[in-house]
Structure formats: structure tokens, C-alpha cells
Design an enzyme around this catalytic site. Structure first.
Site, PDB file in Angstrom:
ATOM      1  N   TYR A  33       0.824  -1.208   0.000  1.00 45.92           N
ATOM      2  CA  TYR A  33       0.000   0.000   0.000  1.00 45.92           C
ATOM      3  C   TYR A  33       0.852   1.250   0.000  1.00 45.92           C
ATOM      4  O   TYR A  33       2.076   1.189   0.235  1.00 45.92           O
ATOM      5  CB  TYR A  33      -0.949  -0.011   1.208  1.00 45.92           C
ATOM      6  CG  TYR A  33      -0.297   0.365   2.521  1.00 45.92           C
ATOM      7  CD1 TYR A  33       0.551  -0.514   3.186  1.00 45.92           C
ATOM      8  CD2 TYR A  33      -0.519   1.618   3.077  1.00 45.92           C
ATOM      9  CE1 TYR A  33       1.147  -0.162   4.378  1.00 45.92           C
ATOM     10  CE2 TYR A  33       0.079   1.983   4.280  1.00 45.92           C
ATOM     11  CZ  TYR A  33       0.904   1.095   4.927  1.00 45.92           C
ATOM     12  OH  TYR A  33       1.506   1.447   6.106  1.00 45.92           O
ATOM     13  N   ARG A  52       8.204   3.808  -4.740  1.00 45.39           N
ATOM     14  CA  ARG A  52       8.234   2.817  -3.664  1.00 45.39           C
ATOM     15  C   ARG A  52       7.215   1.709  -3.916  1.00 45.39           C
ATOM     16  O   ARG A  52       7.477   0.535  -3.645  1.00 45.39           O
ATOM     17  CB  ARG A  52       7.974   3.475  -2.307  1.00 45.39           C
ATOM     18  CG  ARG A  52       8.172   2.489  -1.149  1.00 45.39           C
ATOM     19  CD  ARG A  52       8.110   3.148   0.197  1.00 45.39           C
ATOM     20  NE  ARG A  52       6.844   3.831   0.389  1.00 45.39           N
ATOM     21  CZ  ARG A  52       6.584   4.654   1.407  1.00 45.39           C
ATOM     22  NH1 ARG A  52       7.521   4.914   2.298  1.00 45.39           N
ATOM     23  NH2 ARG A  52       5.423   5.239   1.530  1.00 45.39           N
ATOM     24  N   LYS A 147      -2.270 -16.478  16.236  1.00 42.70           N
ATOM     25  CA  LYS A 147      -2.519 -17.017  14.892  1.00 42.70           C
ATOM     26  C   LYS A 147      -3.165 -15.949  14.017  1.00 42.70           C
ATOM     27  O   LYS A 147      -4.365 -15.976  13.771  1.00 42.70           O
ATOM     28  CB  LYS A 147      -3.403 -18.274  14.995  1.00 42.70           C
ATOM     29  CG  LYS A 147      -3.407 -19.119  13.740  1.00 42.70           C
ATOM     30  CD  LYS A 147      -3.887 -20.516  14.057  1.00 42.70           C
ATOM     31  CE  LYS A 147      -4.121 -21.352  12.832  1.00 42.70           C
ATOM     32  NZ  LYS A 147      -2.955 -21.502  11.966  1.00 42.70           N
ATOM     33  N   GLU A 179      10.244 -22.725  13.457  1.00 40.21           N
ATOM     34  CA  GLU A 179       9.207 -23.667  13.014  1.00 40.21           C
ATOM     35  C   GLU A 179       9.160 -23.669  11.490  1.00 40.21           C
ATOM     36  O   GLU A 179       9.913 -22.963  10.829  1.00 40.21           O
ATOM     37  CB  GLU A 179       7.847 -23.290  13.610  1.00 40.21           C
ATOM     38  CG  GLU A 179       7.387 -21.893  13.252  1.00 40.21           C
ATOM     39  CD  GLU A 179       6.069 -21.484  13.905  1.00 40.21           C
ATOM     40  OE1 GLU A 179       5.246 -22.367  14.200  1.00 40.21           O
ATOM     41  OE2 GLU A 179       5.866 -20.271  14.098  1.00 40.21           O
ATOM     42  N   LEU A 204       4.120 -20.611  16.729  1.00 35.44           N
ATOM     43  CA  LEU A 204       2.700 -20.838  16.979  1.00 35.44           C
ATOM     44  C   LEU A 204       2.567 -22.161  17.718  1.00 35.44           C
ATOM     45  O   LEU A 204       3.139 -23.169  17.295  1.00 35.44           O
ATOM     46  CB  LEU A 204       1.919 -20.905  15.660  1.00 35.44           C
ATOM     47  CG  LEU A 204       0.408 -21.047  15.872  1.00 35.44           C
ATOM     48  CD1 LEU A 204      -0.204 -19.724  16.330  1.00 35.44           C
ATOM     49  CD2 LEU A 204      -0.275 -21.530  14.615  1.00 35.44           C
TER      50      LEU A 204
HETATM   51  N1  PDD Z   1      -1.012 -23.557   9.887  1.00 37.11           N
HETATM   52  N2  PDD Z   1       3.039 -22.993  12.960  1.00 37.11           N
HETATM   53  C1  PDD Z   1       2.517 -22.170  12.023  1.00 37.11           C
HETATM   54  C2  PDD Z   1       3.310 -20.967  11.626  1.00 37.11           C
HETATM   55  C3  PDD Z   1       1.272 -22.464  11.427  1.00 37.11           C
HETATM   56  O1  PDD Z   1       0.764 -21.635  10.500  1.00 37.11           O
HETATM   57  C4  PDD Z   1       0.583 -23.649  11.809  1.00 37.11           C
HETATM   58  C5  PDD Z   1      -0.750 -24.014  11.207  1.00 37.11           C
HETATM   59  C6  PDD Z   1       1.171 -24.466  12.799  1.00 37.11           C
HETATM   60  C7  PDD Z   1       0.516 -25.729  13.309  1.00 37.11           C
HETATM   61  O2  PDD Z   1      -0.622 -25.435  14.064  1.00 37.11           O
HETATM   62  P1  PDD Z   1      -1.845 -26.494  14.137  1.00 37.11           P
HETATM   63  O3  PDD Z   1      -1.245 -27.786  14.555  1.00 37.11           O
HETATM   64  O4  PDD Z   1      -2.754 -25.910  15.166  1.00 37.11           O
HETATM   65  O5  PDD Z   1      -2.456 -26.562  12.737  1.00 37.11           O
HETATM   66  C8  PDD Z   1       2.393 -24.102  13.344  1.00 37.11           C
HETATM   67  C9  PDD Z   1      -2.266 -23.900   9.213  1.00 37.11           C
HETATM   68  C10 PDD Z   1      -2.444 -25.367   9.026  1.00 37.11           C
HETATM   69  C11 PDD Z   1      -2.357 -23.117   7.876  1.00 37.11           C
HETATM   70  O6  PDD Z   1      -2.013 -21.948   7.928  1.00 37.11           O
HETATM   71  O7  PDD Z   1      -2.811 -23.655   6.852  1.00 37.11           O
END
Ligand code: PDD
Length: 284
Positions: A33, A52, A147, A179, A204
Site C-alpha cells: 500500500y 516505492r 494465529k 518452526e 505458533l
Molecule cells: N497452519 N506454525 C505455524 C506458523 C502455522 O501456520 C501452523 C498451522 C502451525 C501448526 O498449528 P496447528 O497444529 O494448530 O495446525 C504451526 C495452518 C495449518 C495453515 O495456515 O494452513
């Protein structure tokens, strides 16, 4: 009074303006944006904003839906139609609407939205007194435990993996794996311990992770919740990821190094079986 806004080539009353719920701006924050200020009905520093915007779009491999010349014309048209003397024009470009997938869609049409914001930017006001600030940690975005739909970087990560001919990416911070792009990451050491990053703001806390670790402990497996490096993963007996869409998915290669014999390992296979069996029996 209703504003006239610009959406994908049309000037519309703001109540009529709509964007798809599948728009990647909405689902993945996959958009960029600009805000250009307006004084005396004229654009301030417009060329800088256009430059930009082009840079931001290029960085995300997003096509530019409009030329600089057309963009200027749209800005001026909005100023005229809304009789804007002072304020700003907000512009957003997203990758467009497509079925939810971290991988960029091949054929989505970018979404282009502009609207005016009338604001008093000059004259008597705050600038006479000055403002007060507080100090906060720069956590953009250090709260991965929430999330949120800020999924642009995970999306970029999956694209990097795809470009490298692989399936996914594990993210590394200060030398340690946090992760996967959309899943939690695990290794199994040569002496059979399951190692995964401890929960905290860096990752997460997966719902699948919680269940899998519980099943692992119930099956007398040793679990260590601690950081590990890519080098440790490359020397591990096996590895896997977990998420709601992959369950327990074996990982057979980490950053170019095959693990074990390059095939799914017994711990990951066993945990996948247990997970499916247990959760199926408890499904509501
Ligand atoms: N993603 N870490 C991240 C960064 C995630 O986006 C997810 C899940 C997990 C695993 O969390 P869970 O076991 O509660 O699904 C870990 C979902 C599946 C997605 O964005 O499609």
C-alpha cells in the site's frame, strides 16, 4: 456523505465497493500500500510513492496493475470527485482472489483499491505543541504465538522452497530453527529423543503439536522442548512436521542433507499412526 472510491477500474460509491473474501490481501496480508498526502487539492511527493510502490510490488513478484501515469490520473480523479482539499489518498494492491494456498496463484488478477481520506494536516494543531512518545519493543512481527493472518512471509518462504525444488522451509532465527512456514518442526536424535522448539512468542503453539507430544509421552518416548540448529537436524536420525493439514509429516531432507536413508523414519511413521488413530476416535 458517501465517498467515491476506486476499485479495479471502476469509480463507485463507497457502499457499493466490494472485494472478494478470497482476496489474498484478506487471507494472507499479501498486498502492498501507499498513502499520498493531499494539500490544496494537490498530491505531495507523488513520484516517491509511485517509485516505492513499484519496489514493493517487485519484491513480492506482483504485477503492477497500473502505469504511473494512470495512477496519477486516478488520484486526481478521486480528488476531483470527492472535492478533497486536504488529507490523503490510500492505495492498496493485492495479489488478488484465489483459493487459499500459500503458493502464489499463477493467474490471479491483482486487486487495486484507492480511497480518499479527508484530514486536517496543516494549520493550528498538534505541531504547535509537539507529541509525546513511549518506548516499545519492535515486535514486527515477534508475536508468532498469535494465529494472525500475517502470512505473507510464510507465503514467500513456501515460494522460496518451491523455487529450490523442495516442499517447504524451516525458519531459522539467531541460528536456531523456530518452526516451519505453516507447521511445527521436530527432529528425532540418534538416541531416539524427539526435539522441538519450546513454546513462546517465537512459534505458533500448534494444536497438533500439543496432541502429538502428549501421545509421544504416553508411548514412553522422550520429548525435549528446546531449540535446535539446522546442523543438528541434518545429523538427526529423522525429522517431521505437524499441523492441522499435514498431521505428522515425515521430513527426509533438511537444507540439502538427506536424513538417515532418505526415507520416512519409524518414529514419525508411528506418531502419524497414533495421531490418526487417537484423534479419529475422539473426533466430534
Ligand atoms: N497452519 N506454525 C505455524 C506458523 C502455522 O501456520 C501452523 C498451522 C502451525 C501448526 O498449528 P496447528 O497444529 O494448530 O495446525 C504451526 C495452518 C495449518 C495453515 O495456515 O494452513
Amino acid at each position: 456523505m458517501s465517498r467515491t472510491v476506486f476499485v479495479n477500474g471502476e469509480y463507485l460509491a463507497e457502499e457499493e465497493a466490494k472485494v472478494s473474501i478470497f482476496d489474498r490481501g484478506f487471507l494472507f496480508a499479501d498486498g502492498v500500500y501507499e498513502v499520498t498526502s493531499v494539500l490544496d487539492g494537490k498530491l505531495i511527493d507523488f513520484d516517491g510513492h509511485v517509485a516505492r510502490l513499484a519496489r514493493s510490488l517487485a519484491a513480492l513478484e506482483m504485477p503492477n496493475p497500473v502505469t504511473a501515469e494512470d495512477l496519477r490520473a486516478i488520484h486526481h480523479e478521486l480528488i476531483a470527485r470527492n472535492d478533497l482539499h486536504e488529507g490523503g489518498i490510500y492505495l492498496q494492491v493485492t495479489r488478488g482472489a484465489a483459493d487459499r494456498d500459500f503458493i502464489y496463484p499463477a493467474d490471479a488478477t491483482p486487486t487495486l483499491v484507492l480511497f480518499t481520506m479527508a484530514m486536517k494536516l496543516t494549520g493550528p494543531g498538534k505541531a504547535d505543541q509537539g507529541i509525546k512518545v513511549i518506548a516499545i519493543e519492535d515486535q514486527r512481527w515477534g508475536r508468532r504465538d498469535i494465529k494472525t493472518v500475517q502470512l505473507l512471509y510464510p507465503s514467500m518462504g513456501k515460494m522460496m522452497a518451491k523455487a529450490a525444488g523442495k516442499d517447504d522451509a524451516w525458519m531459522v532465527e539467531d541460528g536456531f530453527v523456530t518452526e516451519g512456514t505453516s507447521n511445527n518442526a521436530y527432529i528425532v536424535t540418534k538416541d531416539g529423543k524427539i526435539v522441538t522448539r519450546q513454546i513462546g512468542p517465537e512459534i505458533l503453539n500448534g494444536i497438533t503439536r500439543t496432541a502429538v507430544l502428549r501421545f509421544a509421552r504416553e508411548a514412553q518416548m522422550v520429548v525435549e522442548e528446546r531449540p535446535f540448529t539446522i546442523a543438528e537436524a541434518q545429523n538427526a536420525a529423522e525429522a517431521f512436521i505437524t499441523s492441522a493439514t499435514t498431521f505428522v509429516m515425515p521430513v527426509v531432507e533438511v537444507d540439502g542433507a538427506a536424513l538417515g536413508d532418505g526415507r520416512p523414519g519409524p518414529v514419525a511413521k508411528r506418531l502419524r499412526e497414533i495421531y490418526l488413530e487417537e484423534t479419529r476416535s475422539m473426533a466430534s
